[in-house]
Design a protein around this motif. Structure first.
Motif, PDB file in Angstrom:
ATOM      1  N   GLU A 145      43.420  37.701  36.359  1.00 20.44           N
ATOM      2  CA  GLU A 145      43.281  38.903  35.544  1.00 20.44           C
ATOM      3  C   GLU A 145      41.823  39.229  35.251  1.00 20.44           C
ATOM      4  OE1 GLU A 145      46.066  38.781  32.249  1.00 20.44           O
ATOM      5  OE2 GLU A 145      47.719  38.365  33.640  1.00 20.44           O
ATOM      6  N   LYS A 146      40.972  38.223  35.108  1.00 19.55           N
ATOM      7  CA  LYS A 146      39.543  38.460  34.871  1.00 19.55           C
ATOM      8  C   LYS A 146      38.886  39.165  36.055  1.00 19.55           C
ATOM      9  CE  LYS A 146      38.615  34.432  31.957  1.00 19.55           C
ATOM     10  NZ  LYS A 146      37.931  33.122  31.928  1.00 19.55           N
ATOM     11  N   VAL A 147      39.432  38.971  37.253  1.00 14.22           N
ATOM     12  CA  VAL A 147      38.831  39.564  38.447  1.00 14.22           C
ATOM     13  C   VAL A 147      39.601  40.780  38.948  1.00 14.22           C
ATOM     14  CG1 VAL A 147      37.654  37.433  39.109  1.00 14.22           C
ATOM     15  CG2 VAL A 147      39.939  37.908  40.036  1.00 14.22           C
ATOM     16  N   GLY A 148      40.458  41.336  38.106  1.00 11.21           N
ATOM     17  CA  GLY A 148      41.076  42.616  38.424  1.00 11.21           C
ATOM     18  C   GLY A 148      42.500  42.602  38.924  1.00 11.21           C
ATOM     19  N   PHE A 149      43.123  41.452  39.033  1.00 11.79           N
ATOM     20  CA  PHE A 149      44.527  41.415  39.439  1.00 11.79           C
ATOM     21  C   PHE A 149      45.401  41.778  38.247  1.00 11.79           C
ATOM     22  CE2 PHE A 149      42.731  38.876  42.808  1.00 11.79           C
ATOM     23  CZ  PHE A 149      43.535  39.129  43.896  1.00 11.79           C
ATOM     24  N   LYS A 150      46.523  42.418  38.544  1.00  2.66           N
ATOM     25  CA  LYS A 150      47.513  42.770  37.520  1.00  2.66           C
ATOM     26  C   LYS A 150      48.850  42.157  37.915  1.00  2.66           C
ATOM     27  CE  LYS A 150      44.757  45.744  35.482  1.00  2.66           C
ATOM     28  NZ  LYS A 150      44.068  45.391  34.291  1.00  2.66           N
TER      29      LYS A 150
END
Length: 186
Positions: A145-150
């Protein structure tokens, strides 16, 4: 093969192609059950010969355009983990990583993932990438989540070679859409 692999430097790490000398660290670090059980394809125990085979297979996958593996290295330590991309079913790309247990909790996974996904965004025409984590590995979800995954909201049973069992997993996706493919931001 290796000439096509960029070396990606971060503040503390270098991400590069695997070298044969990495096999001992792969076997030692990935062979820790606490690391192996959080991956789908790592055996436990993880003998050096298996690590040598892993290096050969991933580099062969790179040559075929199906894998983009990177050794995560730390100056003075050598290989401390691995990360990369794999073309799964229908050439849908998946991202995965692992970090050796002595290096957990230091931000190395997030640092490596940010760098690799930045490279991905610049170098690849396929922008969408998926990832999975086992339900009992929330730390990996925080990194993703910190690197943009949802999270997609989908769960499935994913086989863990180290555990020799199917384990519930959570699916994630990352793409160019600002809201993560219509998934409501929290």
């Amino acid at each position: 093969m290796r000439s096509r692999t960029p070396i990606i430097d971060t503040q503390r790490l270098a991400l590069r192609a695997f070298e044969n000398d990495d096999a001992a660290n792969i076997a030692r670090l990935a062979g820790d059950f606490d690391v192996a059980k959080m991956t789908s394809s790592m055996p436990h125990p993880y003998p050096k010969l298996a690590a040598e085979g892993f290096i050969m297979l991933t580099e062969a996958g790179r040559a075929r355009g199906k894998d983009m593996p990177f050794a995560i290295t730390l100056p003075g330590e050598g290989l401390i983990g691995a990360a990369g991309f794999h073309a799964g079913a229908n050439d849908n790309w998946e991202f995965g990583y692992w970090i050796g247990k002595p290096f957990w909790g230091k931000g190395f996974a997030t640092e490596a993932a940010k760098a690799l996904l930045g490279w991905w965004d610049d170098a690849m025409s396929a922008r969408t990438v998926a990832a999975r984590r086992f339900f009992d590995n929330p730390a990996s979800g925080r990194v993703l989540e910190k690197v943009g995954f949802k999270p997609t909201g989908e769960t499935l049973q994913l086989f863990s070679l180290a555990r020799l069992a199917k384990i519930p997993s959570v699916d994630y996706i990352r793409g160019p859409e600002p809201d993560g493919f219509g998934i409501a931001a929290e």
